[in-house]
Design a protein around this motif. Structure first.
Motif, PDB file in Angstrom:
ATOM      1  N   PRO A  29    -112.128  21.706  36.943  1.00  0.00           N
ATOM      2  CA  PRO A  29    -112.719  20.466  36.419  1.00  0.00           C
ATOM      3  C   PRO A  29    -114.218  20.551  36.171  1.00  0.00           C
ATOM      4  CG  PRO A  29    -112.127  20.220  38.741  1.00  0.00           C
ATOM      5  CD  PRO A  29    -111.532  21.510  38.279  1.00  0.00           C
ATOM      6  N   GLN A  30    -114.951  21.278  37.030  1.00  0.00           N
ATOM      7  CA  GLN A  30    -116.394  21.419  36.805  1.00  0.00           C
ATOM      8  C   GLN A  30    -116.667  22.115  35.470  1.00  0.00           C
ATOM      9  OE1 GLN A  30    -114.784  22.111  39.597  1.00  0.00           O
ATOM     10  NE2 GLN A  30    -115.950  21.515  41.406  1.00  0.00           N
TER      11      GLN A  30
ATOM     12  N   TRP B 172    -112.721  16.959  26.852  1.00  0.00           N
ATOM     13  CA  TRP B 172    -112.941  17.747  28.067  1.00  0.00           C
ATOM     14  C   TRP B 172    -113.368  16.862  29.231  1.00  0.00           C
ATOM     15  CZ3 TRP B 172    -110.624  22.006  28.685  1.00  0.00           C
ATOM     16  CH2 TRP B 172    -110.400  22.870  27.621  1.00  0.00           C
ATOM     17  N   PHE B 173    -114.162  15.824  28.945  1.00  0.00           N
ATOM     18  CA  PHE B 173    -114.505  14.879  30.012  1.00  0.00           C
ATOM     19  C   PHE B 173    -113.226  14.253  30.582  1.00  0.00           C
ATOM     20  CE2 PHE B 173    -118.856  13.956  27.869  1.00  0.00           C
ATOM     21  CZ  PHE B 173    -119.451  14.988  28.584  1.00  0.00           C
ATOM     22  N   ARG B 174    -112.298  13.914  29.685  1.00  0.00           N
ATOM     23  CA  ARG B 174    -111.058  13.271  30.120  1.00  0.00           C
ATOM     24  C   ARG B 174    -110.228  14.204  31.013  1.00  0.00           C
ATOM     25  NH1 ARG B 174    -108.818   9.037  28.051  1.00  0.00           N
ATOM     26  NH2 ARG B 174    -109.932   9.275  26.081  1.00  0.00           N
TER      27      ARG B 174
ATOM     28  N   GLN C 136    -109.441  13.100  34.786  1.00  0.00           N
ATOM     29  CA  GLN C 136    -108.075  12.883  35.259  1.00  0.00           C
ATOM     30  C   GLN C 136    -107.765  13.697  36.512  1.00  0.00           C
ATOM     31  OE1 GLN C 136    -105.926  13.752  31.629  1.00  0.00           O
ATOM     32  NE2 GLN C 136    -105.838  11.589  31.038  1.00  0.00           N
ATOM     33  N   GLN C 137    -108.591  14.700  36.776  1.00  0.00           N
ATOM     34  CA  GLN C 137    -108.444  15.466  38.017  1.00  0.00           C
ATOM     35  C   GLN C 137    -109.281  14.866  39.150  1.00  0.00           C
ATOM     36  OE1 GLN C 137    -107.907  19.807  38.034  1.00  0.00           O
ATOM     37  NE2 GLN C 137    -108.695  19.795  35.944  1.00  0.00           N
TER      38      GLN C 137
END
Length: 227
Positions: free
Chosen positions: A106-107, A132-134, A138-139
């Motif tokens: 996620p990072q 990519w933010f999404r 979501q994680q």
């Protein structure tokens, strides 16, 4: 006499052959050098990083990254993004963040989104940034939730949606993101002010503060190797 001598010689040859065989059996077995694994390379990278030998850390991160280790790919992206142990290169940062992002880090997903948002190392693309933010949001990654909330607030890469902006900003705020909480309160205040202004016909308020640019992942998660 000749036959006896031949027998003795033959016996001697047999013993010599057996002796040679015994010597050969006693030779130590040479084991092949152990192959370098991604895990061992990552450990070496962490050790070097803790010694603040960033050049060596980057070398080991690269070895592990080339072996497909997602965390190493992320950390190598950080090294290029910050110019730590390697020359700063946003193109290389985007390349390695992309590798790690595809493996679900996620990072890396958040940082790749930030590069797309800024147009650093890649062509500027707000839609890809939001995608990519999404994925990271979501994680449960707070910085990405904050960034996605800002995207919905400002309509960048997504259709402007105040409700979704509040939703994602709240998720980030609950995790302790103080800036997300401040942006959430500002959004709620501006919404209340707009309603009050329309109902009382007061003069228009001063222009709102310029939208804040999405953040990178926090320093603690980008500048140090992940465990």
């Amino acid at each position: 006499m000749m036959m006896k001598l031949y027998s003795i010689l033959r016996l001697g040859l047999v013993l010599l052959a057996l002796g040679t065989g015994l010597i050969a059996c006693q030779q130590p077995v040479v084991k092949p050098a152990p192959q370098e694994t991604a895990q061992s390379a990552m450990q070496a990278a962490k050790d070097a990083y803790q010694r603040q030998d960033f050049n060596k850390a980057a070398e080991w991160f690269r070895k592990a990254a080339d072996l497909g280790d997602a965390k190493a790919q992320y950390n190598l992206g950080v090294a290029y993004n910050e110019g730590k142990g390697v020359p700063q290169d946003f193109g290389q940062a985007a390349f390695w963040f992309s590798k790690a992002a595809e493996q679900g880090i996620p990072q890396a997903q958040n940082n790749l989104g930030f590069l797309y948002k800024q147009g650093q190392g890649v062509a500027q693309d707000s839609s890809k940034a939001s995608e990519w933010f999404r994925k990271a949001a979501q994680q449960g990654f707070a910085q990405a939730q904050h960034n996605l909330g800002l995207a919905y607030r400002d309509g960048e890469g997504v259709k402007q949606d105040r409700g979704l902006a509040v939703l994602w900003l709240q998720k980030a705020a609950v995790q302790g993101d103080e800036q997300a909480l401040a942006d959430l309160n500002q959004l709620k205040t501006s919404a209340k002010g707009a309603k009050k202004s329309s109902s009382t016909a007061k003069p228009a308020q001063a222009p709102k503060k310029k939208a804040q640019a999405p953040k990178k992942a926090a320093t603690s998660s980008t500048s140090t190797p992940k465990p």
